[in-house]
Scaffold this motif. Structure first.
Motif, PDB file in Angstrom:
ATOM      1  N   HIS A 132      -5.048 -17.724   2.415  1.00 18.05           N
ATOM      2  CA  HIS A 132      -4.008 -16.880   3.010  1.00 18.05           C
ATOM      3  C   HIS A 132      -4.247 -15.398   2.722  1.00 18.05           C
ATOM      4  O   HIS A 132      -4.009 -14.550   3.574  1.00 18.05           O
ATOM      5  CB  HIS A 132      -2.623 -17.317   2.531  1.00 18.05           C
ATOM      6  CG  HIS A 132      -2.108 -18.527   3.236  1.00 18.05           C
ATOM      7  ND1 HIS A 132      -2.525 -19.796   2.930  1.00 18.05           N
ATOM      8  CD2 HIS A 132      -1.223 -18.655   4.254  1.00 18.05           C
ATOM      9  CE1 HIS A 132      -1.916 -20.651   3.714  1.00 18.05           C
ATOM     10  NE2 HIS A 132      -1.106 -19.983   4.528  1.00 18.05           N
ATOM     11  N   LYS A 133      -4.741 -15.083   1.515  1.00 17.29           N
ATOM     12  CA  LYS A 133      -5.076 -13.692   1.200  1.00 17.29           C
ATOM     13  C   LYS A 133      -6.195 -13.188   2.100  1.00 17.29           C
ATOM     14  O   LYS A 133      -6.137 -12.065   2.601  1.00 17.29           O
ATOM     15  CB  LYS A 133      -5.489 -13.556  -0.267  1.00 17.29           C
ATOM     16  CG  LYS A 133      -4.336 -13.531  -1.221  1.00 17.29           C
ATOM     17  CD  LYS A 133      -4.817 -13.325  -2.651  1.00 17.29           C
ATOM     18  CE  LYS A 133      -3.655 -13.270  -3.610  1.00 17.29           C
ATOM     19  NZ  LYS A 133      -4.103 -13.036  -4.995  1.00 17.29           N
ATOM     20  N   GLN A 134      -7.196 -14.017   2.310  1.00 19.82           N
ATOM     21  CA  GLN A 134      -8.300 -13.625   3.186  1.00 19.82           C
ATOM     22  C   GLN A 134      -7.823 -13.389   4.615  1.00 19.82           C
ATOM     23  O   GLN A 134      -8.218 -12.421   5.252  1.00 19.82           O
ATOM     24  CB  GLN A 134      -9.406 -14.680   3.150  1.00 19.82           C
ATOM     25  CG  GLN A 134     -10.151 -14.717   1.841  1.00 19.82           C
ATOM     26  CD  GLN A 134     -11.111 -15.891   1.730  1.00 19.82           C
ATOM     27  OE1 GLN A 134     -10.978 -16.890   2.438  1.00 19.82           O
ATOM     28  NE2 GLN A 134     -12.060 -15.784   0.822  1.00 19.82           N
ATOM     29  N   MET A 159      -7.973  -9.742   6.457  1.00 18.93           N
ATOM     30  CA  MET A 159      -8.744  -9.592   7.699  1.00 18.93           C
ATOM     31  C   MET A 159      -7.894  -8.972   8.795  1.00 18.93           C
ATOM     32  O   MET A 159      -8.377  -8.195   9.604  1.00 18.93           O
ATOM     33  CB  MET A 159      -9.283 -10.944   8.173  1.00 18.93           C
ATOM     34  CG  MET A 159     -10.493 -11.416   7.410  1.00 18.93           C
ATOM     35  SD  MET A 159     -11.287 -12.903   8.105  1.00 18.93           S
ATOM     36  CE  MET A 159      -9.952 -13.894   8.694  1.00 18.93           C
ATOM     37  N   ASN A 160      -6.608  -9.315   8.814  1.00 22.04           N
ATOM     38  CA  ASN A 160      -5.728  -8.865   9.892  1.00 22.04           C
ATOM     39  C   ASN A 160      -4.953  -7.594   9.583  1.00 22.04           C
ATOM     40  O   ASN A 160      -4.635  -6.828  10.490  1.00 22.04           O
ATOM     41  CB  ASN A 160      -4.736  -9.976  10.254  1.00 22.04           C
ATOM     42  CG  ASN A 160      -5.421 -11.140  10.927  1.00 22.04           C
ATOM     43  OD1 ASN A 160      -5.991 -10.993  11.997  1.00 22.04           O
ATOM     44  ND2 ASN A 160      -5.399 -12.281  10.293  1.00 22.04           N
ATOM     45  N   TYR A 161      -4.610  -7.379   8.305  1.00 25.50           N
ATOM     46  CA  TYR A 161      -3.694  -6.286   7.976  1.00 25.50           C
ATOM     47  C   TYR A 161      -4.204  -5.322   6.912  1.00 25.50           C
ATOM     48  O   TYR A 161      -3.503  -4.383   6.568  1.00 25.50           O
ATOM     49  CB  TYR A 161      -2.340  -6.866   7.538  1.00 25.50           C
ATOM     50  CG  TYR A 161      -1.743  -7.783   8.580  1.00 25.50           C
ATOM     51  CD1 TYR A 161      -1.243  -7.269   9.776  1.00 25.50           C
ATOM     52  CD2 TYR A 161      -1.711  -9.155   8.392  1.00 25.50           C
ATOM     53  CE1 TYR A 161      -0.707  -8.113  10.739  1.00 25.50           C
ATOM     54  CE2 TYR A 161      -1.169 -10.003   9.349  1.00 25.50           C
ATOM     55  CZ  TYR A 161      -0.676  -9.475  10.522  1.00 25.50           C
ATOM     56  OH  TYR A 161      -0.155 -10.306  11.473  1.00 25.50           O
ATOM     57  N   GLY A 172     -11.510  -2.427  -6.225  1.00 21.36           N
ATOM     58  CA  GLY A 172     -12.614  -3.369  -6.215  1.00 21.36           C
ATOM     59  C   GLY A 172     -12.266  -4.823  -6.033  1.00 21.36           C
ATOM     60  O   GLY A 172     -13.142  -5.674  -6.020  1.00 21.36           O
ATOM     61  N   PHE A 173     -10.989  -5.158  -5.886  1.00 27.45           N
ATOM     62  CA  PHE A 173     -10.608  -6.555  -5.727  1.00 27.45           C
ATOM     63  C   PHE A 173     -10.529  -6.991  -4.269  1.00 27.45           C
ATOM     64  O   PHE A 173     -10.563  -8.160  -3.972  1.00 27.45           O
ATOM     65  CB  PHE A 173      -9.265  -6.824  -6.414  1.00 27.45           C
ATOM     66  CG  PHE A 173      -9.338  -6.666  -7.901  1.00 27.45           C
ATOM     67  CD1 PHE A 173      -9.915  -7.644  -8.686  1.00 27.45           C
ATOM     68  CD2 PHE A 173      -8.846  -5.535  -8.511  1.00 27.45           C
ATOM     69  CE1 PHE A 173      -9.994  -7.502 -10.058  1.00 27.45           C
ATOM     70  CE2 PHE A 173      -8.918  -5.380  -9.881  1.00 27.45           C
ATOM     71  CZ  PHE A 173      -9.493  -6.356 -10.660  1.00 27.45           C
ATOM     72  N   SER A 174     -10.381  -6.032  -3.366  1.00 28.38           N
ATOM     73  CA  SER A 174     -10.266  -6.340  -1.943  1.00 28.38           C
ATOM     74  C   SER A 174     -11.159  -5.387  -1.160  1.00 28.38           C
ATOM     75  O   SER A 174     -10.885  -4.189  -1.108  1.00 28.38           O
ATOM     76  CB  SER A 174      -8.818  -6.177  -1.466  1.00 28.38           C
ATOM     77  OG  SER A 174      -7.973  -7.087  -2.108  1.00 28.38           O
ATOM     78  N   PRO A 175     -12.216  -5.902  -0.548  1.00 24.87           N
ATOM     79  CA  PRO A 175     -13.060  -5.017   0.261  1.00 24.87           C
ATOM     80  C   PRO A 175     -12.304  -4.501   1.478  1.00 24.87           C
ATOM     81  O   PRO A 175     -11.353  -5.122   1.939  1.00 24.87           O
ATOM     82  CB  PRO A 175     -14.240  -5.903   0.670  1.00 24.87           C
ATOM     83  CG  PRO A 175     -13.805  -7.296   0.429  1.00 24.87           C
ATOM     84  CD  PRO A 175     -12.680  -7.272  -0.550  1.00 24.87           C
TER      85      PRO A 175
END
Length: 84
Positions: A50-52, A56-58, A65-68
């Motif tokens: 769900h995080k991915q 990807m959408n928002y 560094g935890f979320s590209p």
């Protein structure tokens, strides 16, 4: 998985995070409970998925560094998750 809007996806993330913390605390005192461990692993996998999807959408949920981020840098885009 059905397509969810931004608010609905954030709510699902909150629910999954709550469940993961709750089962994690339970496992701290019941480390031999195999069913609880299986539930924890299942919820952890759902949370990751769900995080991915959200990112990807928002855009990213957390920084440092935890979320590209896609181009252009998306961290400054509004509304912030807590502004909903």
């Amino acid at each position: 998985m059905k397509k969810m809007g931004r608010k609905e996806l954030l709510r699902k993330l909150q629910e999954l995070e709550f469940a993961a913390v709750d089962i994690n605390l339970y496992l701290d005192t019941h480390p031999e409970n195999q069913q609880a461990l299986m539930d924890y692993n299942s919820i952890s996998q759902q949370l990751l998925e769900h995080k991915q999807i959200f990112e990807m959408n928002y855009g990213p949920l957390i920084n440092f560094g935890f979320s590209p981020s896609k181009y252009p840098w998306a961290w400054v885009n509004e509304p912030w998750p807590w502004q909903e």
